[in-house]
Scaffold this active site. Structure first.
Site, mmCIF file in Angstrom:
data_model
loop_
_atom_site.group_PDB
_atom_site.id
_atom_site.type_symbol
_atom_site.label_atom_id
_atom_site.label_comp_id
_atom_site.label_asym_id
_atom_site.label_seq_id
_atom_site.Cartn_x
_atom_site.Cartn_y
_atom_site.Cartn_z
ATOM 1 N N GLY A 39 -4.139 -27.928 9.061
ATOM 2 C CA GLY A 39 -2.996 -27.769 8.172
ATOM 3 C C GLY A 39 -3.232 -28.207 6.743
ATOM 4 O O GLY A 39 -2.406 -27.925 5.863
ATOM 5 N N CYS A 249 10.869 -0.365 22.789
ATOM 6 C CA CYS A 249 9.903 0.583 22.228
ATOM 7 C C CYS A 249 10.091 1.949 22.871
ATOM 8 O O CYS A 249 10.121 2.083 24.105
ATOM 9 C CB CYS A 249 8.482 0.070 22.451
ATOM 10 S SG CYS A 249 7.189 1.231 21.925
ATOM 11 N N CYS A 252 6.474 2.779 24.960
ATOM 12 C CA CYS A 252 6.084 2.079 26.181
ATOM 13 C C CYS A 252 7.256 1.396 26.872
ATOM 14 O O CYS A 252 7.097 0.838 27.961
ATOM 15 C CB CYS A 252 4.994 1.044 25.883
ATOM 16 S SG CYS A 252 5.543 -0.364 24.873
ATOM 17 N N CYS A 274 6.598 -0.460 19.042
ATOM 18 C CA CYS A 274 5.848 -1.718 18.968
ATOM 19 C C CYS A 274 5.108 -1.804 17.630
ATOM 20 O O CYS A 274 4.500 -0.828 17.177
ATOM 21 C CB CYS A 274 4.846 -1.813 20.112
ATOM 22 S SG CYS A 274 5.561 -2.078 21.743
ATOM 23 N N CYS A 280 0.533 -1.583 22.436
ATOM 24 C CA CYS A 280 1.436 -0.538 22.896
ATOM 25 C C CYS A 280 0.660 0.569 23.606
ATOM 26 O O CYS A 280 1.067 1.049 24.675
ATOM 27 C CB CYS A 280 2.216 0.038 21.718
ATOM 28 S SG CYS A 280 3.434 1.306 22.150
#
Length: 303
Positions: A39, A249, A252, A274, A280
């Site tokens: 970080g 979606c 799919c 997606c 996908c």
């Protein structure tokens, strides 16, 4: 003997192209520092790239520093492999390094991404490079850079908490969307690039190394494997991801991946697809895991 030793220490001869070996070494050293202190923003000498700063120059430099001839490189832009930006960057790196272009997340060694973390759970040995347009999470709170550095050094993040509290008071919820602030290993507050909230939980305890590189601000920071990454929240205001009840979606049928609205022939947004095109496609052929990487449910965004 001395000449042979000097040659070995110098490493391989510089290869012609857009990035020299000394620059690559500097960036790799910055990455190692970032991995050692999760970080923490490590400064580096950002070079000129054949893309404008703010359009992926930092991610490109990080990728060029890591990729080799035996690497398999995947580049996505908002989850899509075939986007103009992703395709051009992938071809540029492959032409420079001689690596193999890849679209399957499972087979890639290095994944450079803009705005998304793949739905496929990342494995040990993979490196995710995120393009970061704005590296400093305190930029919208404190403008003075010396004060920003002091706050990070002393872990004085009270003003960040006040900002989130005021957001709740004025709007009833935390409105921060892309780049939601997170606390890394209980020490540094970090902006995880402009990824949607949906992807933020994927950074926690990930098996892969995540490198975030900001070329314009000349900062690199990293999240090593199995690191605790927690979004900033209050006890009575739990972290929430993007939600669109009933959306799925159209290709799919997925309701457990990040989906975006797709423009129709008349220009209206009515269907959902997606964002991660590779996941996908594999979902439709039955070649994707039943559960994607840890995220939320019933979400949506706008392309």
């Amino acid at each position: 003997m001395t000449a042979q030793l000097t040659t070995e220490l110098a490493g391989p001869p510089p290869s012609p192209g857009i990035f020299d070996e000394l620059s690559k070494r500097e960036i790799r050293r910055a990455m190692l520092s970032g991995i050692a202190i999760p970080g923490y923003q490590v400064p580096f000498g950002s070079r000129e790239m054949p893309v404008a700063r703010g359009w992926g120059s930092g991610g490109l430099q990080a990728t060029l520093s890591l990729v080799g001839e035996d690497s398999r490189l995947k580049v996505i832009d908002q989850g899509e492999d075939a986007g103009v930006n992703a395709s051009n960057l992938r071809r540029l790196v492959a032409a420079h390094a001689g690596c193999t272009e890849e679209t399957d997340t499972r087979s890639a060694d290095i994944i450079q991404s803009r705005h998304r973390i793949p739905e496929q759970p990342l494995r040990d040995g993979q490196v995710l490079v995120l393009q970061v347009p704005g590296a400093e999470p305190l930029a919208g709170i404190v403008r003075d850079m010396d004060e920003q550095r002091r706050m990070h050094a002393e872990a004085d993040y009270s003003k960040m908490w006040v900002r989130l509290y005021e957001d709740i008071v004025h709007n009833g919820l935390i409105t921060e969307a892309a780049g939601y602030p997170v606390l890394v290993e209980g020490r540094y507050i970090m902006t995880p690039s402009p990824i949607p909230r949906w992807d933020v939980p994927k950074m926690n305890d990930s098996e892969a190394i995540t490198v975030l590189s900001a070329g314009r601000e000349k900062r690199i920071f990293a999240v090593p494997p199995h690191t605790r990454v927690v979004p900033l929240t209050f006890d009575d205001r739990p972290f929430e991801v993007e939600r669109t009840p009933g959306a799925a979606c159209r290709l799919c049928g997925s309701q457990d991946t990040y989906i975006v609205q797709e423009p129709g022939p008349d220009g209206t947004f009515s269907a959902w697809v997606c964002s991660d095109t590779d996941f996908c496609r594999r979902r439709r052929t039955g070649d994707a895991p039943a559960a994607p990487a840890a995220g939320g449910t019933a979400q949506g965004g706008t392309a």
